[in-house]
Design a protein around this motif. Sequence first.
Motif, PDB file in Angstrom:
ATOM      1  N   PRO A 165       0.128 -16.618  -1.913  1.00  0.00           N
ATOM      2  CA  PRO A 165       0.286 -16.438  -3.337  1.00  0.00           C
ATOM      3  C   PRO A 165      -0.267 -17.072  -4.451  1.00  0.00           C
ATOM      4  O   PRO A 165      -0.117 -16.821  -5.506  1.00  0.00           O
ATOM      5  N   ILE A 166      -0.586 -18.109  -4.078  1.00  0.00           N
ATOM      6  CA  ILE A 166      -1.501 -18.967  -5.049  1.00  0.00           C
ATOM      7  C   ILE A 166      -2.823 -18.468  -5.426  1.00  0.00           C
ATOM      8  O   ILE A 166      -3.772 -18.582  -4.786  1.00  0.00           O
ATOM      9  N   ALA A 177       6.467 -18.402 -13.293  1.00  0.00           N
ATOM     10  CA  ALA A 177       7.496 -17.701 -13.785  1.00  0.00           C
ATOM     11  C   ALA A 177       8.087 -16.646 -13.112  1.00  0.00           C
ATOM     12  O   ALA A 177       9.393 -16.262 -13.057  1.00  0.00           O
ATOM     13  N   ASN A 178       7.383 -16.075 -12.212  1.00  0.00           N
ATOM     14  CA  ASN A 178       7.960 -14.757 -11.491  1.00  0.00           C
ATOM     15  C   ASN A 178       8.296 -15.239  -9.872  1.00  0.00           C
ATOM     16  O   ASN A 178       8.501 -14.348  -9.113  1.00  0.00           O
ATOM     17  N   CYS A 179       8.461 -16.603  -9.708  1.00  0.00           N
ATOM     18  CA  CYS A 179       8.788 -16.839  -8.340  1.00  0.00           C
ATOM     19  C   CYS A 179      10.264 -16.685  -8.165  1.00  0.00           C
ATOM     20  O   CYS A 179      11.107 -16.948  -8.759  1.00  0.00           O
ATOM     21  N   ASN A 180      10.392 -15.779  -6.818  1.00  0.00           N
ATOM     22  CA  ASN A 180      11.627 -15.558  -6.488  1.00  0.00           C
ATOM     23  C   ASN A 180      12.327 -16.437  -5.159  1.00  0.00           C
ATOM     24  O   ASN A 180      12.943 -15.850  -4.312  1.00  0.00           O
ATOM     25  N   ASN A 181      11.761 -17.654  -5.084  1.00  0.00           N
ATOM     26  CA  ASN A 181      11.820 -18.223  -3.826  1.00  0.00           C
ATOM     27  C   ASN A 181      13.228 -19.149  -4.314  1.00  0.00           C
ATOM     28  O   ASN A 181      12.956 -20.272  -4.851  1.00  0.00           O
ATOM     29  N   ASN A 182      14.309 -18.994  -3.742  1.00  0.00           N
ATOM     30  CA  ASN A 182      15.399 -20.037  -3.982  1.00  0.00           C
ATOM     31  C   ASN A 182      15.208 -21.355  -3.521  1.00  0.00           C
ATOM     32  O   ASN A 182      15.897 -22.169  -4.054  1.00  0.00           O
ATOM     33  N   VAL A 239       4.288 -14.766  -5.096  1.00  0.00           N
ATOM     34  CA  VAL A 239       4.310 -15.245  -6.254  1.00  0.00           C
ATOM     35  C   VAL A 239       2.788 -15.571  -6.959  1.00  0.00           C
ATOM     36  O   VAL A 239       2.131 -15.417  -6.157  1.00  0.00           O
ATOM     37  N   ILE A 240       2.767 -15.357  -8.171  1.00  0.00           N
ATOM     38  CA  ILE A 240       1.449 -15.400  -9.042  1.00  0.00           C
ATOM     39  C   ILE A 240       1.374 -16.383  -9.917  1.00  0.00           C
ATOM     40  O   ILE A 240       2.363 -16.170 -11.057  1.00  0.00           O
TER      41      ILE A 240
END
Length: 233
Positions: A164-165, A175-180, A225-226
Amino acid sequence: MAVSYMDFTSPTVQFTYDLRNNNTFTKDNRNYINTLSINQLNTLGNVSLLDIFLSTGNVVEPHTHQNASELVYCITGSAVVSLINPFTSKLLNYPIQPGQVANIPQGWWHYEIATVDNTHLLAIFDAPIPEFIGASDMLRLTPASVLAHTYCLNEELVEEALAPITNTVVIGPPANCNNNQVQGAATGNVAHTNQSMQSQFVPSQGKKVYLHRDEQPPYPQYHPVIGNGWNYR
């Protein structure tokens, strides 16, 4: 101040500048960085700065400045400045509040984590243009096979974890990270440095990440994530 060859009688000589005109990186309206270098203010000597704004849990990613020392001054809010002493091989964590500073010698690995909202930091450098090497760049550009071989890790999991990096992160989590798990995992290691932070920053209770070859499944789920690219100007 560096030796200056500036013609101070020139009509192009500059003595003032508005940092808001040179936004270097923006994650959102609470997390962004403005930059001042000799490219913006031509009378500068060996000095430059970053004007950094962060909200709780946001991190100026681990990085080095190979050409400059850095003095971090807290204007508002609070943050933990963490650095690795290469001579003692120890991680050092320094909480700073308004009026306090933390100093990072040239080339030392470091990062900053905001511990409250509306944190405003001023990072001052002893170079006309500070250079930047981010952990995100080293991780995404080093082949997973090299990392796996060097550290005896599971290559497939290393590749999956780092996939993802795709750009320089600068301020994480993206900003669009969805890892809790990100907020707790990223800041849990600094909780012990200040009692007031313990309620905010605790180790992640999520699944363990198995990267070593002799560890066994189950493996965690990864979320794409980007990051966002960033270059000093």
